[in-house]
Scaffold this motif. Structure first.
Motif, PDB file in Angstrom:
ATOM      1  N   LEU A   1       9.360  24.363 -19.706  1.00  0.00           N
ATOM      2  CA  LEU A   1       8.651  23.285 -18.141  1.00  0.00           C
ATOM      3  C   LEU A   1      10.077  22.211 -18.863  1.00  0.00           C
ATOM      4  CD1 LEU A   1       5.399  22.171 -19.560  1.00  0.00           C
ATOM      5  CD2 LEU A   1       5.150  23.306 -18.017  1.00  0.00           C
ATOM      6  N   PRO A   2      10.129  22.252 -17.621  1.00  0.00           N
ATOM      7  CA  PRO A   2      11.129  21.287 -17.106  1.00  0.00           C
ATOM      8  C   PRO A   2      10.972  19.453 -16.620  1.00  0.00           C
ATOM      9  CG  PRO A   2      10.252  22.040 -14.552  1.00  0.00           C
ATOM     10  CD  PRO A   2       8.989  22.459 -16.235  1.00  0.00           C
ATOM     11  N   TYR A   3      11.584  18.689 -17.576  1.00  0.00           N
ATOM     12  CA  TYR A   3      11.846  17.782 -17.404  1.00  0.00           C
ATOM     13  C   TYR A   3      12.425  16.620 -15.593  1.00  0.00           C
ATOM     14  CZ  TYR A   3      16.006  17.984 -20.313  1.00  0.00           C
ATOM     15  OH  TYR A   3      16.272  18.032 -21.291  1.00  0.00           O
ATOM     16  N   GLU A   4      12.539  15.591 -15.587  1.00  0.00           N
ATOM     17  CA  GLU A   4      12.516  14.576 -14.560  1.00  0.00           C
ATOM     18  C   GLU A   4      13.559  13.706 -14.553  1.00  0.00           C
ATOM     19  OE1 GLU A   4       8.940  15.124 -14.099  1.00  0.00           O
ATOM     20  OE2 GLU A   4       9.590  17.083 -13.450  1.00  0.00           O
ATOM     21  N   LYS A   5      13.401  13.154 -15.703  1.00  0.00           N
ATOM     22  CA  LYS A   5      14.159  11.882 -15.734  1.00  0.00           C
ATOM     23  C   LYS A   5      14.528  11.984 -17.705  1.00  0.00           C
ATOM     24  CE  LYS A   5      13.590   9.128 -13.077  1.00  0.00           C
ATOM     25  NZ  LYS A   5      12.586   7.002 -12.269  1.00  0.00           N
ATOM     26  N   GLY A   6      15.502  11.302 -18.185  1.00  0.00           N
ATOM     27  CA  GLY A   6      15.730  11.710 -19.514  1.00  0.00           C
ATOM     28  C   GLY A   6      16.363  12.794 -20.216  1.00  0.00           C
ATOM     29  N   HIS A   7      16.923  12.798 -21.602  1.00  0.00           N
ATOM     30  CA  HIS A   7      17.159  13.596 -22.524  1.00  0.00           C
ATOM     31  C   HIS A   7      16.380  14.353 -23.533  1.00  0.00           C
ATOM     32  CE1 HIS A   7      20.772  12.583 -20.710  1.00  0.00           C
ATOM     33  NE2 HIS A   7      20.138  11.189 -20.922  1.00  0.00           N
ATOM     34  N   ILE A   8      16.225  15.570 -23.963  1.00  0.00           N
ATOM     35  CA  ILE A   8      16.306  16.719 -24.704  1.00  0.00           C
ATOM     36  C   ILE A   8      16.836  17.220 -25.373  1.00  0.00           C
ATOM     37  CG2 ILE A   8      14.312  18.287 -25.014  1.00  0.00           C
ATOM     38  CD1 ILE A   8      12.567  18.312 -23.214  1.00  0.00           C
ATOM     39  N   LEU A   9      17.072  16.294 -26.534  1.00  0.00           N
ATOM     40  CA  LEU A   9      18.264  17.163 -27.149  1.00  0.00           C
ATOM     41  C   LEU A   9      18.202  18.170 -27.960  1.00  0.00           C
ATOM     42  CD1 LEU A   9      20.663  14.184 -27.083  1.00  0.00           C
ATOM     43  CD2 LEU A   9      20.600  16.152 -25.539  1.00  0.00           C
ATOM     44  N   PHE A  10      18.637  19.165 -28.207  1.00  0.00           N
ATOM     45  CA  PHE A  10      18.462  20.415 -29.542  1.00  0.00           C
ATOM     46  C   PHE A  10      19.684  20.391 -30.156  1.00  0.00           C
ATOM     47  CE2 PHE A  10      18.723  24.202 -31.197  1.00  0.00           C
ATOM     48  CZ  PHE A  10      17.645  24.781 -32.563  1.00  0.00           C
ATOM     49  N   LYS A  11      19.867  19.412 -31.635  1.00  0.00           N
ATOM     50  CA  LYS A  11      20.768  19.542 -31.868  1.00  0.00           C
ATOM     51  C   LYS A  11      22.130  19.163 -31.663  1.00  0.00           C
ATOM     52  CE  LYS A  11      20.381  22.892 -35.564  1.00  0.00           C
ATOM     53  NZ  LYS A  11      20.499  24.936 -36.492  1.00  0.00           N
ATOM     54  N   GLY A  12      22.014  18.236 -30.154  1.00  0.00           N
ATOM     55  CA  GLY A  12      22.833  17.537 -29.640  1.00  0.00           C
ATOM     56  C   GLY A  12      22.987  18.324 -27.875  1.00  0.00           C
ATOM     57  N   GLN A  13      22.435  19.454 -27.610  1.00  0.00           N
ATOM     58  CA  GLN A  13      22.289  19.827 -26.471  1.00  0.00           C
ATOM     59  C   GLN A  13      20.697  19.641 -25.459  1.00  0.00           C
ATOM     60  OE1 GLN A  13      22.810  24.295 -27.796  1.00  0.00           O
ATOM     61  NE2 GLN A  13      23.703  24.484 -25.506  1.00  0.00           N
ATOM     62  N   GLU A  14      21.482  19.451 -24.790  1.00  0.00           N
ATOM     63  CA  GLU A  14      20.392  19.059 -23.554  1.00  0.00           C
ATOM     64  C   GLU A  14      19.704  20.975 -23.019  1.00  0.00           C
ATOM     65  OE1 GLU A  14      20.820  16.146 -21.577  1.00  0.00           O
ATOM     66  OE2 GLU A  14      18.279  16.705 -21.341  1.00  0.00           O
ATOM     67  N   VAL A  15      18.293  20.164 -23.328  1.00  0.00           N
ATOM     68  CA  VAL A  15      18.416  21.583 -23.161  1.00  0.00           C
ATOM     69  C   VAL A  15      17.216  21.593 -21.728  1.00  0.00           C
ATOM     70  CG1 VAL A  15      14.740  22.552 -23.442  1.00  0.00           C
ATOM     71  CG2 VAL A  15      16.422  21.616 -25.014  1.00  0.00           C
ATOM     72  N   GLY A  16      17.332  20.641 -20.623  1.00  0.00           N
ATOM     73  CA  GLY A  16      17.092  21.162 -19.307  1.00  0.00           C
ATOM     74  C   GLY A  16      18.984  21.665 -19.128  1.00  0.00           C
TER      75      GLY A  16
ATOM     76  N   GLU B   1      16.056  15.442 -30.177  1.00  0.00           N
ATOM     77  CA  GLU B   1      15.559  14.066 -29.963  1.00  0.00           C
ATOM     78  C   GLU B   1      15.734  14.222 -28.578  1.00  0.00           C
ATOM     79  OE1 GLU B   1      20.440  13.323 -31.375  1.00  0.00           O
ATOM     80  OE2 GLU B   1      19.236  11.201 -30.596  1.00  0.00           O
ATOM     81  N   LEU B   2      14.302  13.626 -28.351  1.00  0.00           N
ATOM     82  CA  LEU B   2      13.912  13.120 -26.410  1.00  0.00           C
ATOM     83  C   LEU B   2      14.083  11.454 -26.660  1.00  0.00           C
ATOM     84  CD1 LEU B   2      12.773  15.400 -27.739  1.00  0.00           C
ATOM     85  CD2 LEU B   2      10.487  14.732 -26.409  1.00  0.00           C
ATOM     86  N   ARG B   3      14.511  11.247 -25.783  1.00  0.00           N
ATOM     87  CA  ARG B   3      14.691  10.314 -25.298  1.00  0.00           C
ATOM     88  C   ARG B   3      14.977   9.874 -23.627  1.00  0.00           C
ATOM     89  NH1 ARG B   3      15.615   8.549 -29.024  1.00  0.00           N
ATOM     90  NH2 ARG B   3      18.213   9.468 -30.804  1.00  0.00           N
ATOM     91  N   ASN B   4      14.417   8.161 -23.734  1.00  0.00           N
ATOM     92  CA  ASN B   4      13.972   8.381 -22.123  1.00  0.00           C
ATOM     93  C   ASN B   4      13.357   9.053 -21.404  1.00  0.00           C
ATOM     94  OD1 ASN B   4      16.976   6.297 -23.109  1.00  0.00           O
ATOM     95  ND2 ASN B   4      14.927   5.189 -22.837  1.00  0.00           N
ATOM     96  N   LEU B   5      12.376   9.913 -21.858  1.00  0.00           N
ATOM     97  CA  LEU B   5      12.049  11.311 -20.883  1.00  0.00           C
ATOM     98  C   LEU B   5      10.678  10.094 -20.009  1.00  0.00           C
ATOM     99  CD1 LEU B   5      12.550  14.007 -21.448  1.00  0.00           C
ATOM    100  CD2 LEU B   5      10.705  14.243 -22.867  1.00  0.00           C
ATOM    101  N   PHE B   6      10.955  11.381 -18.880  1.00  0.00           N
ATOM    102  CA  PHE B   6       9.821  11.022 -17.845  1.00  0.00           C
ATOM    103  C   PHE B   6       9.470  12.005 -16.935  1.00  0.00           C
ATOM    104  CE2 PHE B   6       9.158  10.997 -13.418  1.00  0.00           C
ATOM    105  CZ  PHE B   6       8.264   9.868 -13.738  1.00  0.00           C
ATOM    106  N   LYS B   7       8.157  12.852 -17.242  1.00  0.00           N
ATOM    107  CA  LYS B   7       7.908  13.798 -17.142  1.00  0.00           C
ATOM    108  C   LYS B   7       6.227  13.795 -16.251  1.00  0.00           C
ATOM    109  CE  LYS B   7       6.335  18.309 -16.874  1.00  0.00           C
ATOM    110  NZ  LYS B   7       7.563  18.640 -15.832  1.00  0.00           N
ATOM    111  N   ALA B   8       6.641  14.259 -15.139  1.00  0.00           N
ATOM    112  CA  ALA B   8       4.919  14.068 -14.197  1.00  0.00           C
ATOM    113  C   ALA B   8       4.812  15.270 -13.054  1.00  0.00           C
ATOM    114  CB  ALA B   8       5.967  13.085 -13.101  1.00  0.00           C
ATOM    115  N   PHE B   9       3.728  15.546 -13.827  1.00  0.00           N
ATOM    116  CA  PHE B   9       2.957  16.885 -12.601  1.00  0.00           C
ATOM    117  C   PHE B   9       2.620  16.268 -11.419  1.00  0.00           C
ATOM    118  CE2 PHE B   9       2.657  18.602 -17.243  1.00  0.00           C
ATOM    119  CZ  PHE B   9       3.314  19.812 -16.659  1.00  0.00           C
ATOM    120  N   GLY B  10       3.545  16.299 -10.729  1.00  0.00           N
ATOM    121  CA  GLY B  10       3.136  15.393  -9.037  1.00  0.00           C
ATOM    122  C   GLY B  10       2.532  13.927  -9.188  1.00  0.00           C
ATOM    123  N   ALA B  11       1.661  13.210  -9.115  1.00  0.00           N
ATOM    124  CA  ALA B  11       0.944  12.132  -9.669  1.00  0.00           C
ATOM    125  C   ALA B  11       0.677  11.868 -11.048  1.00  0.00           C
ATOM    126  CB  ALA B  11       0.291  11.329  -8.945  1.00  0.00           C
TER     127      ALA B  11
END
Ligand SMILES: Nc1ncnc2c1ncn2[C@@H]1O[C@H](COP(=O)(O)OP(=O)(O)O)[C@@H](O)[C@H]1O
Ligand SMILES: [Mg+2]
Length: 253
Positions: A54-69, A6-16
Motif C-alpha cells: 500500500l502507498p503512504y502519503e507522508k512520512g517515511h518507512i525505512l527498511f534498513k535505511g531505504q525508503e520503501v515508498g 523505521e516508520l517516521r511521522n507517517l500519514f496514511k489515509a484512504f480518502g477521508a
C-alpha cells in the motif's frame, strides 16, 4: 541494536478515513515485536505498508535505511525476498498442494533445482512440526486442518530464508492448544533462524508470551510501546481497558 524497520511521522489515509497520523515505530533486528489494537484500526494496513503493498502519503518507512515508498519494482521484489508475510487467515493457494505452496517463493526468487526445492520443503515442514510426510506434502489446503494450514503457511514464509517475518493474526480461529503451538513456533523460528518477527495479534497469551516488545495502536499512533510485562501491567487507562477487554472477549468465546 540496529533498526530493521523505521516508520517516521507517517500519514496514511484512504480518502477521508485517516488510519495513521504522525505515527512512529522502530523495530530492532532480531526482536519479536507485537502490535495489538482494536479491530479496524489499521494493524493489517501497517504490515502491508511495510512491504510496499500500500502507498503512504507522508512520512517515511525505512527498511534498513531505504525508503520503501521510493522503491521500484525490482527493489520491492528484493524487499519481499527478505521480508515475508504470513497473511491473515494463513492463506495458502487452494489450487496448489502443500509442496507447491511451500516452494512458491523459491520458484519466484531462486533458480533452485527440483531436488533442492524438495529438500528445502522437507526442512521447512520439519521446522514447523509437520515433518516429512509425503501424504501431507501432496495434500491440497482443503484437506488440512486449520492448525496444519497455519503451519504450512509458516513453512511457506520461511522457505526463502527471510530476515523478517510479518505475521498477521497468526492464531485466529485456532483453539488454545494450537495457538500455543504457533506461539512456540514463532519463538523457535526467531531462535533458530535469527529472524526479526513482527506479529499482529488479538491473542494476548501470544502477545505476552513470545514478544520482546509490544506496541499498542491507539488513536492513529503507537503511543504505548514496552516490554510485554510493561504493557500487561500498565497503569495507563487505555492500555488497561484494551488488555482487560481482550481477556473478557477470550472468556466469552
Ligand atoms: N485497500 C483498502 N482500501 C480502503 N480502505 C482500506 C483498505 N484496507 C484497509 N482499509 C481500511 O483501513 C482500516 C484499517 O484496516 P485494517 O488494517 O485491515 O484493520 P485491522 O486493524 O483490523 O487489521 C479499516 O477502516 C479498513 O476499512
Ligand atoms: Mg487485520
Amino acid at each position: 541494536m540496529t533498526a530493521v524497520f523505521e516508520l517516521r511521522n507517517l500519514f496514511k489515509a484512504f480518502g477521508a478515513n485517516v488510519i495513521y497520523e504522525d505515527m512512529n515505530l522502530e523495530v530492532e533486528q532480531g526482536e519479536t515485536f507485537t502490535i495489538i489494537g482494536g479491530s479496524g484500526m489499521g494493524k493489517s494496513v501497517c504490515l502491508k505498508l511495510m512491504i510496499g503493498l500500500l502507498p503512504y502519503e507522508k512520512g517515511h518507512i525505512l527498511f534498513k535505511g531505504q525508503e520503501v515508498g521510493d522503491m521500484n519494482r525490482e527493489q520491492l521484489r528484493e524487499l519481499r525476498r527478505h521480508v515475508s508475510m504470513v497473511f491473515q487467515g494463513g492463506a495458502l493457494f487452494d489450487s496448489m498442494n502443500v509442496f507447491e505452496n511451500v516452494t512458491y517463493a523459491l520458484r519466484e526468487h531462486t533458480k533452485m533445482s527440483d531436488q533442492e526445492m524438495l529438500e528445502r520443503a522437507k526442512e521447512c515442514l520439519d521446522m514447523v512440526g509437520l515433518g516429512y510426510d509425503p501424504d501431507i506434502m501432496y495434500r491440497f489446503p482443503a484437506g488440512l486442518s486449520g492448525g496444519m494450514r497455519k503451519r504450512a503457511a509458516l513453512a511457506r514464509s520461511i522457505a526463502i530464508k527471510p530476515e523478517v517475518i510479518l505475521y498477521d493474526e497468526p492464531t485466529t480461529g485456532l483453539d488454545p492448544a494450537n495457538s500455543k503451538r504457533i506461539g512456540e513456533m514463532i519463538k523457535k523460528l526467531q531462535r533458530e533462524l535469527h529472524v526479526t518477527s513482527i506479529v499482529v495479534t488479538h491473542d494476548m497469551p501470544i502477545a505476552f508470551g513470545c514478544s520482546d516488545r509490544v506496541a499498542m495502536l491507539w488513536d492513529k499512533k503507537f503511543p504505548f510501546i514496552g516490554s510485554a510485562e510493561e504493557i500487561e501491567h500498565s497503569e495507563v487507562p487505555e492500555v488497561r481497558e484494551f488488555v482487560q477487554g481482550i481477556f473478557r472477549e477470550d472468556k466469552d468465546d
